[in-house]
Design an enzyme around this catalytic site. Sequence first.
Site, PDB file in Angstrom:
ATOM      1  N   GLU A   1       0.871  -1.181   0.000  1.00 54.74           N
ATOM      2  CA  GLU A   1       0.000   0.000   0.000  1.00 54.74           C
ATOM      3  C   GLU A   1       0.905   1.228   0.000  1.00 54.74           C
ATOM      4  O   GLU A   1       1.432   1.657   1.028  1.00 54.74           O
ATOM      5  CB  GLU A   1      -0.951  -0.070   1.199  1.00 54.74           C
ATOM      6  CG  GLU A   1      -1.865  -1.305   1.084  1.00 54.74           C
ATOM      7  CD  GLU A   1      -2.783  -1.546   2.274  1.00 54.74           C
ATOM      8  OE1 GLU A   1      -2.853  -0.665   3.168  1.00 54.74           O
ATOM      9  OE2 GLU A   1      -3.425  -2.603   2.309  1.00 54.74           O
TER      10      GLU A   1
ATOM     11  N   ARG B   1       1.485  -7.807   0.831  1.00 52.89           N
ATOM     12  CA  ARG B   1       0.684  -7.385   1.991  1.00 52.89           C
ATOM     13  C   ARG B   1       1.379  -7.775   3.302  1.00 52.89           C
ATOM     14  O   ARG B   1       1.486  -6.974   4.212  1.00 52.89           O
ATOM     15  CB  ARG B   1      -0.709  -8.009   1.925  1.00 52.89           C
ATOM     16  CG  ARG B   1      -1.644  -7.556   3.051  1.00 52.89           C
ATOM     17  CD  ARG B   1      -3.056  -8.049   2.800  1.00 52.89           C
ATOM     18  NE  ARG B   1      -3.971  -7.799   3.904  1.00 52.89           N
ATOM     19  CZ  ARG B   1      -4.718  -6.688   4.042  1.00 52.89           C
ATOM     20  NH1 ARG B   1      -4.619  -5.714   3.159  1.00 52.89           N
ATOM     21  NH2 ARG B   1      -5.549  -6.556   5.045  1.00 52.89           N
TER      22      ARG B   1
ATOM     23  N   HIS C   1      -3.329   3.474   5.186  1.00 50.22           N
ATOM     24  CA  HIS C   1      -3.618   2.328   4.324  1.00 50.22           C
ATOM     25  C   HIS C   1      -4.148   2.775   2.974  1.00 50.22           C
ATOM     26  O   HIS C   1      -4.663   3.877   2.832  1.00 50.22           O
ATOM     27  CB  HIS C   1      -4.682   1.440   4.964  1.00 50.22           C
ATOM     28  CG  HIS C   1      -4.170   0.612   6.097  1.00 50.22           C
ATOM     29  ND1 HIS C   1      -3.930  -0.738   5.993  1.00 50.22           N
ATOM     30  CD2 HIS C   1      -3.853   0.951   7.364  1.00 50.22           C
ATOM     31  CE1 HIS C   1      -3.487  -1.200   7.149  1.00 50.22           C
ATOM     32  NE2 HIS C   1      -3.435  -0.196   8.006  1.00 50.22           N
TER      33      HIS C   1
ATOM     34  N   TYR D   1     -11.104  -6.835  14.847  1.00 46.16           N
ATOM     35  CA  TYR D   1      -9.811  -7.411  14.552  1.00 46.16           C
ATOM     36  C   TYR D   1      -8.719  -6.601  15.236  1.00 46.16           C
ATOM     37  O   TYR D   1      -8.936  -5.462  15.600  1.00 46.16           O
ATOM     38  CB  TYR D   1      -9.575  -7.555  13.057  1.00 46.16           C
ATOM     39  CG  TYR D   1     -10.007  -6.383  12.201  1.00 46.16           C
ATOM     40  CD1 TYR D   1     -11.334  -6.242  11.773  1.00 46.16           C
ATOM     41  CD2 TYR D   1      -9.076  -5.416  11.808  1.00 46.16           C
ATOM     42  CE1 TYR D   1     -11.712  -5.170  10.983  1.00 46.16           C
ATOM     43  CE2 TYR D   1      -9.450  -4.353  11.013  1.00 46.16           C
ATOM     44  CZ  TYR D   1     -10.770  -4.234  10.609  1.00 46.16           C
ATOM     45  OH  TYR D   1     -11.138  -3.173   9.813  1.00 46.16           O
ATOM     46  N   SER D   2      -7.532  -7.247  15.401  1.00 43.79           N
ATOM     47  CA  SER D   2      -6.512  -6.662  16.275  1.00 43.79           C
ATOM     48  C   SER D   2      -5.474  -5.895  15.478  1.00 43.79           C
ATOM     49  O   SER D   2      -4.468  -6.443  15.056  1.00 43.79           O
ATOM     50  CB  SER D   2      -5.859  -7.770  17.077  1.00 43.79           C
ATOM     51  OG  SER D   2      -6.868  -8.500  17.743  1.00 43.79           O
TER      52      SER D   2
ATOM     53  N   GLU E   1      -7.193   5.775  11.482  1.00 39.56           N
ATOM     54  CA  GLU E   1      -6.495   5.426  10.215  1.00 39.56           C
ATOM     55  C   GLU E   1      -7.105   6.040   8.955  1.00 39.56           C
ATOM     56  O   GLU E   1      -8.250   6.482   8.990  1.00 39.56           O
ATOM     57  CB  GLU E   1      -6.393   3.908  10.096  1.00 39.56           C
ATOM     58  CG  GLU E   1      -6.935   3.349   8.801  1.00 39.56           C
ATOM     59  CD  GLU E   1      -6.589   1.895   8.678  1.00 39.56           C
ATOM     60  OE1 GLU E   1      -6.227   1.477   7.570  1.00 39.56           O
ATOM     61  OE2 GLU E   1      -6.671   1.212   9.711  1.00 39.56           O
TER      62      GLU E   1
HETATM   63  C1  LIG Z   1      -7.431  -2.954   2.653  1.00 39.96           C
HETATM   64  C2  LIG Z   1      -6.965  -2.925   4.067  1.00 39.96           C
HETATM   65  O1  LIG Z   1      -5.870  -3.310   4.368  1.00 39.96           O
HETATM   66  N1  LIG Z   1      -7.792  -2.442   4.954  1.00 39.96           N
HETATM   67  C3  LIG Z   1      -7.522  -2.415   6.368  1.00 39.96           C
HETATM   68  C4  LIG Z   1      -8.627  -1.744   7.079  1.00 39.96           C
HETATM   69  C5  LIG Z   1      -8.345  -1.424   8.486  1.00 39.96           C
HETATM   70  O2  LIG Z   1      -7.186  -1.117   8.793  1.00 39.96           O
HETATM   71  O3  LIG Z   1      -9.287  -1.432   9.295  1.00 39.96           O
HETATM   72  C6  LIG Z   1      -7.324  -3.837   6.883  1.00 39.96           C
HETATM   73  O4  LIG Z   1      -8.089  -4.735   6.509  1.00 39.96           O
HETATM   74  O5  LIG Z   1      -6.416  -4.068   7.683  1.00 39.96           O
HETATM   75 ZN   LIG Z   2      -3.987  -2.014   4.498  1.00 37.35          ZN
END
Ligand SMILES: CC(=O)N[C@@H](CC(=O)O)C(=O)O
Ligand SMILES: [Zn+2]
Length: 292
Positions: A21, A60, A113, A150-151, A162
């Site tokens: 990214e 990623r 991101h 999610y963490s 973010e």
């Molecule tokens: C495309 C992407 O990486 N989006 C982030 C969104 C976030 O940080 O909440 C992720 O899934 O971690």
């Molecule tokens: Zn991302």
Amino acid sequence: YQLLNIPARRVAIFGGTHGNEMSGITLVNLWIKNGKEIQRKGVETKPFITNPRAVEKCTRYVDTDLNRAFTTENLSAPSGDDLPYEVKRAQQINEIFGPKGSPDAYDVIFDLHNTTSNMGCTLILESSKDHFNLQMICPVLLTEHPLLKYSTSRSVAKHPIEVGPQPQGVLRSNIFESMRVCPLTIDGLCCVGLEFPPCSVDVFRVWDKMDYPRDTNGNIIAMVHPNLQDCDWEPLNPGDPMFQMFDGTTVRYEGVGTVYPTFINEAAYYEKQQAFVTTRRETLVAGAIKKA
Ligand SMILES: CC(=O)N[C@@H](CC(=O)O)C(=O)O
Ligand SMILES: [Zn+2]
């Protein structure tokens, strides 16, 4: 009304939490070379590349998604060479910018991101109780959800934040420039003497995640419907087209009431069995902010 003091003394700006990214990676590297743009009086601003090995490979992640790695379990795991690279990295980041949940943690982390979805510039917040002044000119995605939590990397800070969007491995000037204004929001967080009246903010609260239709072997058998593609933040009503099957038939949305899809056809989410996220619109009342 409630007056809140948020003494944002230490602010981190993360890039490269996902190594493909490019906007955040490029900006953070620029700011590491020359920090003038992000420096503010009385505030320590630290630009930081969170996943350098993934950045190097323009992928990623190397072993596991760093932005899912900040679980208490991972952060308290005995350190050792057998841990996945991103888990080790999460522990190091937690040491520098946390510990998560402690008074020593950084006040704010901006984690930059990109998304392949047509979301525009989006602020993602994890808690509706963070009374930042949210009079932003961009959509606010609220990920507060009892099950779909999610963490993330930013969760190490006391008040995580973010920004987003563009294709993986690509740097586009329009997206780069729209992300470059991010440090301006530091002014709103840190500068002495600034005050904000209470206000109400419309947010999109995460509701559900939708997977692609699959066959019994788990293979995807449809695409996001052309009527839905690129329509992030637009209303999706019961009966509206959602997927186009490879056999030409249309799958329609069958939920109850209007939702607002986002992260539509995000490239990184194919492996997460996620075609898009549904959200509901909601108005939050943000308390006044008075700087210490
Ligand atoms: C495309 C992407 O990486 N989006 C982030 C969104 C976030 O940080 O909440 C992720 O899934 O971690
Ligand atoms: Zn991302």
